[in-house]
Design a protein around this motif. Structure first.
Motif, PDB file in Angstrom:
ATOM      1  N   ASP A  16      40.959  38.608  52.032  1.00  0.00           N
ATOM      2  CA  ASP A  16      40.088  39.395  52.910  1.00  0.00           C
ATOM      3  C   ASP A  16      39.449  38.560  54.009  1.00  0.00           C
ATOM      4  N   HIS A  71      33.190  38.745  52.240  1.00  0.00           N
ATOM      5  CA  HIS A  71      33.184  39.996  52.989  1.00  0.00           C
ATOM      6  C   HIS A  71      32.871  41.128  52.022  1.00  0.00           C
ATOM      7  N   ARG A  78      38.707  41.005  44.598  1.00  0.00           N
ATOM      8  CA  ARG A  78      38.542  39.991  45.657  1.00  0.00           C
ATOM      9  C   ARG A  78      38.254  38.615  45.062  1.00  0.00           C
TER      10      ARG A  78
END
Length: 275
Positions: A16, A71, A78
């Motif tokens: 990401d 993020h 993630r």
């Protein structure tokens, strides 16, 4: 035996775009250290130093902590992506070592990354699977988020130490003037990440049988001989839902061994990883 290499801050970019900071030391099979709640790589440096004579140690800041960015929105996947990026940078396969709630992230990564994870070593995943400890307060997550919104990081840490870890308030107040408190305050905004990781594993009921069913790597669960009984019950429960798991006791040690006495982990760690 090799000398511990001089550490420098390196970086990988996660899927990401988050930048994940890490230190690399030693030579040998790669080992990635997955830190606990409120901890960054400074808390696992002593463990990294202990392991570096035998392994290539990747000691990183989980996203949003210390030198790593993140993020939003947060998602466990993630954090798994972060570990995958570190594994790829280390050569494509690694052993994962997770401490406390970091153990659960290590398990999730092993479940999703297949052969990229060769073995997993966990120290005291804080599962509450029966009545050996009171379940985690149902309002903890909401209380933590409220304090974060109010920009009270010190209060977040105190709440977690008292309500989640069961440390008496007077002891928490003493801890607040000790070295290391400032780094925990700095990571307070990431505490909901760990609460999300632990969701469904601390309410006094059996572990979710399907969550880690895809793990093919052997898993060693270590608990300290001086630690609370619920850690041992949780370790036993975990190996029951894994395809290849074992639970061993680290005699004479408690929950703080990773920070205070990491060399005590080496005999069982080495025997498992090298066996």
């Amino acid at each position: 035996m090799t000398k511990v290499q001089e550490q420098q801050v390196l970086r990988v970019t996660s899927k990401d775009g988050s930048s994940i900071a890490y230190e690399r030391s030693g030579e040998g099979a790669p080992v990635i250290l997955v830190a606990a709640a409120l901890a960054d790589r400074t808390g696992t440096r002593r463990l990294a130093k202990a392991l570096a004579p035998e392994y290539t140690v990747i000691n990183f800041d989980r996203r949003g902590r210390n030198d790593s960015t993140e993020h939003e929105p947060y998602d466990v996947q993630r954090e798994v992506d972060d570990i995958e990026a570190l594994i790829d940078a280390a050569g494509g396969q690694a052993v994962l070592f997770g401490s406390s709630s970091g153990s659960v992230l290590a398990l999730d990564a092993a479940n999703r990354l297949g052969d990229k994870v060769s073995k997993v070593v966990l120290f005291e995943p804080p599962f509450i699977v029966d009545d050996s400890r009171e379940p985690m307060p149902a309002d903890l997550d909401a209380d933590v988020r409220k304090l974060i919104d109010e920009q009270q990081p010190g209060a977040v840490v105190k709440l977690f130490m008292h309500k989640a870890m069961g440390i008496p308030k007077f002891a928490v107040n003493i801890m607040s003037i000790m070295p290391g408190w400032s780094s925990m305050r700095a990571a307070a905004h990431t505490l909901p990440h760990d609460l999300e990781l632990m969701r469904g594993t601390q309410d006094g009921t059996p572990l979710p049988a399907e969550r880690w069913k895809a793990i093919s790597a052997p898993v060693l669960v270590l608990t300290g001989g001086r630690s609370e009984q619920f850690f041992h019950r949780g370790g036993d429960a975990l190996v029951e839902v894994l395809a290849d798991g074992r639970h061993e006791v680290l005699k004479g040690q408690g929950h703080g061994v990773v920070l205070m006495n990491p060399k005590a982990l080496l005999p069982q760690f080495n025997a498992f990883v090298e066996g």
